[in-house]
Design a protein around this motif. Sequence first.
Motif, mmCIF file in Angstrom:
data_model
loop_
_atom_site.group_PDB
_atom_site.id
_atom_site.type_symbol
_atom_site.label_atom_id
_atom_site.label_comp_id
_atom_site.label_asym_id
_atom_site.label_seq_id
_atom_site.Cartn_x
_atom_site.Cartn_y
_atom_site.Cartn_z
ATOM 1 N N ALA A 114 139.237 -52.755 67.160
ATOM 2 C CA ALA A 114 138.975 -52.388 68.399
ATOM 3 C C ALA A 114 137.625 -52.889 69.332
ATOM 4 N N LEU A 115 136.893 -52.966 68.324
ATOM 5 C CA LEU A 115 135.317 -53.364 69.013
ATOM 6 C C LEU A 115 135.287 -54.956 69.212
ATOM 7 N N GLN A 116 134.099 -55.541 69.379
ATOM 8 C CA GLN A 116 133.796 -56.810 69.591
ATOM 9 C C GLN A 116 134.119 -57.693 68.245
ATOM 10 N N TYR A 117 133.544 -56.870 67.269
ATOM 11 C CA TYR A 117 133.802 -57.494 65.825
ATOM 12 C C TYR A 117 134.585 -56.688 65.053
ATOM 13 N N PRO A 118 135.151 -57.131 63.968
ATOM 14 C CA PRO A 118 135.963 -56.169 63.102
ATOM 15 C C PRO A 118 134.903 -55.074 62.464
ATOM 16 N N PHE A 119 135.676 -54.092 62.013
ATOM 17 C CA PHE A 119 134.632 -53.047 61.611
ATOM 18 C C PHE A 119 134.171 -53.332 60.105
ATOM 19 N N SER A 120 134.764 -54.404 59.473
ATOM 20 C CA SER A 120 134.005 -54.930 58.109
ATOM 21 C C SER A 120 132.768 -55.478 58.616
ATOM 22 N N ARG A 121 132.554 -55.921 59.750
ATOM 23 C CA ARG A 121 131.140 -56.554 60.139
ATOM 24 C C ARG A 121 129.889 -55.675 60.056
ATOM 25 N N TYR A 122 130.511 -54.263 60.587
ATOM 26 C CA TYR A 122 129.578 -53.293 60.917
ATOM 27 C C TYR A 122 129.284 -52.667 59.204
ATOM 28 N N PHE A 128 121.586 -42.685 61.958
ATOM 29 C CA PHE A 128 122.141 -43.207 63.385
ATOM 30 C C PHE A 128 120.783 -43.372 64.120
ATOM 31 N N PHE A 129 119.847 -42.406 64.247
ATOM 32 C CA PHE A 129 118.862 -42.580 65.122
ATOM 33 C C PHE A 129 118.051 -43.932 65.097
ATOM 34 N N SER A 130 117.395 -44.014 63.854
ATOM 35 C CA SER A 130 116.678 -45.194 63.666
ATOM 36 C C SER A 130 117.457 -46.501 63.853
ATOM 37 N N GLN A 131 118.419 -46.493 63.398
ATOM 38 C CA GLN A 131 119.285 -47.899 63.710
ATOM 39 C C GLN A 131 119.644 -47.921 65.089
ATOM 40 N N LEU A 132 119.941 -46.952 65.864
ATOM 41 C CA LEU A 132 120.237 -47.219 67.216
ATOM 42 C C LEU A 132 119.084 -47.697 67.943
ATOM 43 N N ILE A 133 117.781 -47.382 67.674
ATOM 44 C CA ILE A 133 116.617 -48.099 68.162
ATOM 45 C C ILE A 133 116.218 -49.386 68.083
ATOM 46 N N PHE A 134 116.604 -49.717 66.533
ATOM 47 C CA PHE A 134 115.924 -50.946 66.277
ATOM 48 C C PHE A 134 117.086 -52.142 66.404
ATOM 49 N N LEU A 135 118.228 -51.847 66.329
ATOM 50 C CA LEU A 135 119.477 -52.570 66.505
ATOM 51 C C LEU A 135 120.148 -52.632 67.976
ATOM 52 N N VAL A 136 120.016 -53.401 68.770
ATOM 53 C CA VAL A 136 120.615 -53.606 70.109
ATOM 54 C C VAL A 136 121.551 -54.331 70.167
ATOM 55 N N ARG A 137 121.765 -55.737 69.550
ATOM 56 C CA ARG A 137 122.606 -56.437 69.601
ATOM 57 C C ARG A 137 124.164 -55.988 68.973
ATOM 58 N N PRO A 138 125.284 -55.920 69.644
ATOM 59 C CA PRO A 138 126.410 -55.564 68.952
ATOM 60 C C PRO A 138 126.709 -56.232 67.435
ATOM 61 N N ASP A 139 126.318 -57.475 67.330
ATOM 62 C CA ASP A 139 126.527 -58.153 66.222
ATOM 63 C C ASP A 139 125.738 -57.432 64.795
ATOM 64 N N MET A 140 124.771 -56.667 65.254
ATOM 65 C CA MET A 140 123.623 -55.989 64.293
ATOM 66 C C MET A 140 124.005 -54.825 64.079
ATOM 67 N N TYR A 141 124.897 -54.054 64.918
ATOM 68 C CA TYR A 141 125.458 -52.553 64.470
ATOM 69 C C TYR A 141 125.712 -52.252 63.126
ATOM 70 N N THR A 142 125.510 -51.233 62.781
ATOM 71 C CA THR A 142 125.801 -50.506 61.645
ATOM 72 C C THR A 142 127.156 -49.743 61.938
ATOM 73 N N ALA A 143 127.592 -49.203 60.982
ATOM 74 C CA ALA A 143 128.778 -48.369 61.013
ATOM 75 C C ALA A 143 128.573 -47.139 61.875
ATOM 76 N N PRO A 144 127.783 -46.208 61.676
ATOM 77 C CA PRO A 144 127.404 -45.080 62.545
ATOM 78 C C PRO A 144 127.243 -45.305 64.047
ATOM 79 N N VAL A 145 126.519 -46.608 64.174
ATOM 80 C CA VAL A 145 126.318 -47.003 65.757
ATOM 81 C C VAL A 145 127.485 -47.521 66.299
ATOM 82 N N ALA A 146 128.269 -48.202 65.373
ATOM 83 C CA ALA A 146 129.486 -48.772 65.951
ATOM 84 C C ALA A 146 130.585 -47.750 66.412
ATOM 85 N N LEU A 147 130.504 -46.569 65.424
ATOM 86 C CA LEU A 147 131.556 -45.537 65.823
ATOM 87 C C LEU A 147 131.058 -44.786 67.147
ATOM 88 N N ARG A 148 129.634 -44.837 67.594
ATOM 89 C CA ARG A 148 129.474 -44.371 68.872
ATOM 90 C C ARG A 148 130.145 -45.161 69.941
#
Length: 314
Positions: free
Chosen positions: A99-107, A248-268
Amino acid sequence: MTEVHVRTTPTDATPSSSSAQRISALADEAPPVRYRSPWPDRRRAALKHLGLIALCALMLYPLVWLLVSSFKPTDLIFRDVSLIPSEVDWTNYSEGWNALQYPFSRYLMNSAIIVLGSLLGNLVACSMAAYAFARLEFRGRKLWFAVMLMSIMLPIHVIIVPQYILFAKLDWINTFLPLIVPKLLATDAFFIFLMVQFFRGIPRELDEAARLDGCGHGRIYLRIMLPLSLPALATTAIFTFIWTWNDFFSQLIFLVRPDMYTAPVALRTFLDSTGASSWGPMFAMSIVSLIPVFLAFLFGQKYLVKGIATTGIK
């Protein structure tokens, strides 16, 4: 010649009639032995187990509801709140995966990289710092140990702004370095304290015997302390994995680009405040992201309990 008469008393002489009467009177006055039925204890134990089962069901209900809702169509998730879905939609998992810009396996892979780096950092750096506090004698050890303990009380919201300014000047924003490098510097004081308590329980005679054999602090740390502290290391690894994977909090602060998202940030990103939210695919990917945490706790539960029980934390 005089004769000596010796009077002997038989050892098996029977008691007199008066003694027998006193014994029988005492026996009659003794309170009768009452049989205590085990049913009150069994009822108490049954009520206790029923209460624990009810509490467990109350705690597991949100997780079960999340699992059931991941198989429901999005328009039925909040209209049908029962745990038995009236309609099953298997496409939530396939849609959520792409559903997102990249497959969920990337996150998931991004989360795995951060978790592995954090695991390596905490196991190495925190164990070395704990060995220094537990075994080395240096000036100001008690003071620095107290400062380390006080750092546990600092919430992340207090230090996140200075950290962001520092990492921005180092050009580390949108990289994994802000989330991994601090772990290599023993910044998690809780794990240092955990392993210090464990190291203090190891007899110092082992250190003295190793020094007699010519071992320095490096070999004592590697060949004696680490092999004996496997429960504490396993506890550190399990907690680090769970906390870092769910962060979620620290990863949301330091990772801005969608290709760097982790699983909790991607779920948001499944939630849209201006339009329709993809609740079904989001719940499905939430279940997928919970599987590693569930497996880590399932296979590491024995070491987790043993590590906490042997470090003095009750």
